[in-house]
Design a protein around this motif. Structure first.
Motif, PDB file in Angstrom:
ATOM      1  N   CYS A 212      29.091  35.156  33.728  1.00 53.23           N
ATOM      2  CA  CYS A 212      28.981  36.651  33.701  1.00 53.23           C
ATOM      3  C   CYS A 212      28.102  36.911  32.328  1.00 53.23           C
ATOM      4  CB  CYS A 212      30.327  36.991  33.305  1.00 53.23           C
ATOM      5  SG  CYS A 212      30.129  39.041  33.487  1.00 53.23           S
TER       6      CYS A 212
ATOM      7  N   ASP B   1      28.870  39.114  30.387  1.00 51.36           N
ATOM      8  CA  ASP B   1      29.782  39.561  29.289  1.00 51.36           C
ATOM      9  C   ASP B   1      29.893  38.832  27.923  1.00 51.36           C
ATOM     10  OD1 ASP B   1      32.029  40.710  27.893  1.00 51.36           O
ATOM     11  OD2 ASP B   1      33.227  41.065  29.675  1.00 51.36           O
TER      12      ASP B   1
ATOM     13  N   GLY C 184      29.425  39.542  36.633  1.00 50.28           N
ATOM     14  CA  GLY C 184      30.417  39.231  37.725  1.00 50.28           C
ATOM     15  C   GLY C 184      30.095  37.573  37.939  1.00 50.28           C
TER      16      GLY C 184
ATOM     17  N   HIS D 298      35.373  34.497  34.411  1.00 45.32           N
ATOM     18  CA  HIS D 298      36.119  34.650  33.129  1.00 45.32           C
ATOM     19  C   HIS D 298      37.233  35.748  33.459  1.00 45.32           C
ATOM     20  CE1 HIS D 298      34.430  38.454  31.986  1.00 45.32           C
ATOM     21  NE2 HIS D 298      33.433  38.240  32.535  1.00 45.32           N
TER      22      HIS D 298
ATOM     23  N   CYS E 245      37.141  40.162  33.820  1.00 43.02           N
ATOM     24  CA  CYS E 245      35.955  40.293  34.133  1.00 43.02           C
ATOM     25  C   CYS E 245      35.695  41.805  34.875  1.00 43.02           C
ATOM     26  CB  CYS E 245      35.420  39.405  35.297  1.00 43.02           C
ATOM     27  SG  CYS E 245      33.602  39.664  35.545  1.00 43.02           S
ATOM     28  N   GLY E 246      34.788  42.755  34.251  1.00 45.66           N
ATOM     29  CA  GLY E 246      34.555  44.015  34.961  1.00 45.66           C
ATOM     30  C   GLY E 246      34.285  44.002  36.292  1.00 45.66           C
TER      31      GLY E 246
HETATM   32 ZN   LIG Z   1      32.606  39.519  33.728  1.00 46.84          ZN
END
Ligand SMILES: [Zn+2]
Length: 149
Positions: free
Chosen positions: A22, A24, A51, A88, A91-92
């Motif tokens: 991801c 992030d 993602g 992870h 995760c959004g």
């Molecule tokens: Zn993520």
């Protein structure tokens, strides 16, 4: 402003691993530490996407593009032997940890999706490419990385 940055890697051609993870920012350094000290890889081709590889499961063309890049760049040019799918904690792309009933439910979802993504990729990538699955979860000292079979 120009800045000179040392780089000892420019003459290298081969790389043992590709990673899809991801974007992030909160996990970038920890992920790299896990790949280096946990899995033993300093060099890897990095595919960073919101993602990680969740979009492989969506049937929207992402899988086809990803497979093409892995084959054309990471396998044919850099001769990777392994591909790491790295999900992870929080995760959004899954709505964050708050979107799960429990930490166990979050882990089970990541494991299920990792296996599904691995199966979809394995069907299209050369059989000799080993696909590794891992995800992070919270631990008292930070993050615990779990590698699954
Ligand atoms: Zn993520």
């Amino acid at each position: 402003m120009n800045k000179i940055v040392p780089n000892d890697n420019l003459s290298k051609h081969d790389c043992p691993l590709a990673v899809i993870k991801c974007v992030d920012f909160r996990f970038r350094e920890a992920d790299q530490e896990f790949i280096a000290s946990g899995l033993g890889f300093k060099d890897f081709d990095l595919y960073a996407w919101p993602g990680a590889g969740k979009e492989i499961l969506n049937g929207n063309g992402f899988k086809k593009t990803f497979v093409e890049k892995i084959v054309n760049v990471s396998i044919n040019l850099h001769h990777i032997k392994k591909l790491l799918l790295l999900w992870h904690h929080d995760c959004g792309a899954y709505g964050g940890s708050k979107n799960f009933a429990s930490a166990v439910a979050e882990e089970e979802t990541y494991q299920k999706d990792l296996r599904a993504a691995k199966d979809m990729l394995a069907a299209e990538l050369p059989a000799e490419l080993e696909i590794i699955m891992a995800y992070s979860k919270t631990a008292p000292q930070g993050l615990e990385y779990v590698v699954i079979e």
